[in-house]
Structure formats: C-alpha cells, structure tokens
Design an enzyme around this catalytic site. Structure first.
Site, PDB file in Angstrom:
ATOM      1  CG  HIS A  81       2.265  -1.751  -1.532  1.00  0.00           C
ATOM      2  ND1 HIS A  81       3.217  -0.798  -1.151  1.00  0.00           N
ATOM      3  CD2 HIS A  81       2.322  -2.796  -0.778  1.00  0.00           C
ATOM      4  CE1 HIS A  81       4.093  -1.386  -0.276  1.00  0.00           C
ATOM      5  NE2 HIS A  81       3.400  -2.436   0.078  1.00  0.00           N
ATOM      6  CG  ASP A 160       4.353   0.932   9.142  1.00  0.00           C
ATOM      7  OD1 ASP A 160       4.436  -0.162   9.542  1.00  0.00           O
ATOM      8  OD2 ASP A 160       5.289   1.182   7.974  1.00  0.00           O
ATOM      9  CE  LYS A 186       4.079   1.251   4.919  1.00  0.00           C
ATOM     10  NZ  LYS A 186       5.145   0.327   5.345  1.00  0.00           N
TER      11      LYS A 186
HETATM   12  N1  URA Z   1       5.384  -4.127   3.590  1.00  0.00           N
HETATM   13  C1  URA Z   1       5.043  -3.130   4.590  1.00  0.00           C
HETATM   14  O1  URA Z   1       5.220  -1.912   4.228  1.00  0.00           O
HETATM   15  N2  URA Z   1       4.849  -3.445   5.588  1.00  0.00           N
HETATM   16  C2  URA Z   1       4.747  -5.001   6.063  1.00  0.00           C
HETATM   17  O2  URA Z   1       4.611  -5.478   7.192  1.00  0.00           O
HETATM   18  C3  URA Z   1       5.198  -5.843   4.930  1.00  0.00           C
HETATM   19  C4  URA Z   1       5.514  -5.312   3.611  1.00  0.00           C
END
Ligand code: URA
Length: 424
Positions: A81, A160, A186
C-alpha cells in the site's frame, strides 16, 4: 453513553476507552451519531491525537463494520500500500514481479482524489478493463494468475468509507491515528497477512516530514502485529514526482516500459526495493535473496509477460490505450542542471489538464497528463523540451515553468529516494 460526553472528553485530551470507541463507530454507521457530531470528534482527535491503544480499538471496530475476506486457502499472500503520491504507478510494476516469483498479490485499490492518483483510475484508462470483480472472481484470478486488483467494495471497512468522506471535507485528513486506522482497517479486511507500506514523505504527499512518517510507520506496525499481520514500512521521497509520466494512460504506458526495457531510474529502484521486501515476506526468505530474484524477473521479461497476462485476464485491451487529441511541448528558458521538479506543481497542472478529479463526481480524461522529458540532474539547454502536456482541452493553463522546475549551476547531490526502512 452519550456522544456529546465523548466529544468533550477528547476535546479535554482524555483517553477514550474501548466501549466508547465501539459506541462511536457503530453509532456513526447506523446513523444515530450525526455527521456534525462525528466531525467535531474527528477534529478533536486531529488536534489532540489518540494513544496507540485507542487507535488499535478504532481500527478493530472499523474493520468489524464491514466484511472480511478470507484468503487462508492460499500460502504467500502479500499486499502493498502507498499512502499516495504523484506519478505513483508502483503497484502496476511491482505486482507482476512479485506474482511471477510465486507470491499471491491480492489488491483492493482506490480511486484518486485531489492531487494524488489512484491505481483503479489508471487501470480503468485501459479500455475494457474490469475493476469491479466479485469475491469469487477475485479469488479465482488470484489462484490462476497470481495477482488481482479490484476496486474497494463498499462492504470492506464500511465505517472508513463514511468517515473518510467527512475527513475529506473537514480538514481532518492529516491526523496520524485516523490515517493509520483508515489504511489498516482496509488492509486487514482485504485478507493478506503480509504488508509492505510505502509511506510517502514530502510536498506532494499527505505526510510532510520524517517524524510524522516514523510515527505513522510504528503505529501501523503495531496495529498489524495485534492483528497477526507482518508489516514493513519504507519511508520514501515524494518531493519530486515518481517517474516521468503523470496521468492515467501515460502511467500505464510507463509501467509497461519499465518492465519491458528494465530502465534504471528512481522509479525502478524503488519498485525493486518494495518488491524485494514483499517477496521476502511472502516467501519467508532473506531480503538479498529476494532482491536477486526480483532483478532476474525484470531482466528475463517474465514480469512483463505477467503484467500483460493480468491486463488481458481482467479484459483490458492494452493496444487500445487512449491518446489525447492535443500535445504541447514546454521548453526550458534556462541552462544548467535540473535540480528539482515540484511534485505538487506537476500534480496541480496534470489535474488542470483533466487527469484527476477535484470532487468525487468529476469525470476524468484518461488520456490527459504530463511526460517529463528530463530526469533529475540532467544537463538542460535553453530551448530543450522539458515536458510534454497531453490533453483534450482546447487551451492549456498558464504555466510558470520556474515554479515547476528548478535549474541550478551544479547537480543536486543530496537527493534521497528511501529515507528509512522500519520493521518490527
Ligand atoms: N489512505 C487511506 O486509505 N486513508 C487515509 O486516511 C489516508 C490515505
């Protein structure tokens, strides 16, 4: 329990207990806690922070607000990520490298918003490419191709999605506990037990300084550990764009070129590092051994072939990548060495050309973007083409070339690509 008491508690810098955090997440998801109350709490968290324990609880209840993918039928599942950068197409380059070496790369990615691009938009620039896979299709492709990328479903870490939408419009995106819980909820829900995180630091990134990046890295490692997930963090430079191409179809093209020609530049070097850590986690082997394997599959083009196989499997027609109707060459008005390229200014320009969204509802022009024709520290002469703009718009914005590029009399020897590597 009462949301107003919880807001006041955080406003007074007190620590919330697990029950209170559960109450907040569940109440916000079911609508009993209103947007204005959640906004006030998010601002109090942004200003006063959270302890690691509070952040671990927040992640837990965000994770539980949605579905969780079970990938335990596969060995060697790895994920990667990036916290978001300009010209960041590393996922497209790294995933086939790691997959061809026997790891399973299972990725749920997002779209770009504001100045940072998203992998899903880049993939959607390939005509026919399907980013909306069902769970069954996702698992089937992971088994057959070894890599799969789909759009984040609404059911993964549902809280989220709702919280991020509020953060985006309330000035609360830069809070470290909120970033950590957002990303980790996530990633944990996506089913991998191994994660390499590329934490971007610099003017074109969410995180502007090394101290904050270090804090975020350690927090995400701790959250990973409490969820049985191994996490390695690389803190990397986002003062200059990553690679030469910024946009959607132009970034896909650059990823293909990197794997076909094995070009040696900062982008390739970063991809080699990220891929090596992924392979070392996925295959449980030493980093140096993993790095040798990574370099080999770039050289022998098996990673390139895997990328094409993956695109075709998700029904993308790579020979139909869109091209913009207009092209403008921007020339240098100075002579010297190219010592800086402002990632922020490049991203803003690319957005104005049509390559990214200002609001979630905007449509993007997949063929729009920028190719920077020079690399950092190249010698530049007056009249050299320094960048080429691609757009379907009839006019281009006014460009202050000196804001985008810094030309100096000597090369910049202080550029650092990777600041730190943090692991447990
Ligand atoms: N990416 C995400 O998924 N969430 C954040 O808060 C910042 C970057």
């Amino acid at each position: 329990m009462n949301i107003i008491d919880i807001i006041v508690k955080k406003k007074n810098k007190e620590v919330l207990n697990e029950e209170e955090i559960k109450y907040v997440v569940e109440g916000f998801v079911n609508g009993s806690i209103k947007d204005y109350q959640m906004s006030a709490l998010l601002m109090a968290i942004t200003i006063n922070g959270m302890t690691d324990e509070e952040t671990i609880s927040l992640t837990k209840y965000m994770l539980q607000s949605g579905s969780v993918l079970d990938l335990s039928m596969f060995n060697n599942v790895v994920d990667k990520h990036s916290t978001g950068g300009v010209g960041d197409k590393t996922t497209l380059i790294i995933s086939p490298i790691v997959a061809v070496l026997g790891c399973k790369v299972a990725k749920m990615s997002g779209r770009g918003l504001g100045i940072t691009g998203g992998t899903i938009d880049k993939l959607e620039s390939i005509p026919g490419f399907n980013v909306n896979l069902t769970k069954e299709e996702f698992i089937d492709e992971l088994g057959k191709v070894g890599m799969v990328i789909t759009s984040q479903t609404d059911t993964i870490a549902f809280a989220d999605k709702k919280i991020y939408a509020l953060r985006d419009v309330t000035g609360t995106t830069e809070s470290i506990p909120l970033i950590a819980s957002s990303i980790m909820s996530k990633k944990i829900a996506s089913g991998s037990k191994n994660l390499v995180l590329d934490i971007k630091v610099g003017e074109g990134a969410l995180i502007k300084n090394i101290e904050d990046a270090r804090h975020l890295a350690n927090l995400m490692i701790k959250i990973g550990k409490s969820n049985n997930m191994k996490v390695i963090c690389l803190l990397t430079n986002m003062d200059v764009p990553l690679g030469n191409n910024i946009g959607n179809s132009v970034e896909v093209l650059e990823a293909i070129n990197i794997l076909y020609y094995g070009i040696d530049n900062y982008l390739t070097r970063l991809c080699i590092e990220l891929a090596s850590y992924m392979v070392s986690l996925g295959l449980n082997i030493d980093y140096m051994m993993a790095k040798q394997k990574v370099i080999e599959v770039i050289k022998n083009k098996t990673a390139y072939n895997k990328l094409l196989e993956f695109i075709a499997y998700q029904k993308g027609e790579i020979n139909k990548l869109p091209k913009s109707s207009k092209m403008y060459e921007i020339k240098s008005n100075e002579e010297g060495y190219l010592i800086n390229i402002s990632s922020l200014e490049v991203a803003k320009l690319s957005s104005l050309l049509g390559a990214s969204r200002q609001t979630k509802e905007d449509t993007i022009d997949y063929s729009a973007g920028i190719i920077i024709n020079k690399n950092l520290n190249d010698k530049i002469n007056i009249g050299d083409t320094i960048m080429t703009l691609y757009t379907n718009k009839n006019t281009i914005p006014n460009i202050d070339i000196n804001k985008l590029f810094t030309i100096g009399s000597t090369p910049n020897s202080s550029f650092t690509l990777i600041y730190e590597i943090i692991k447990d």
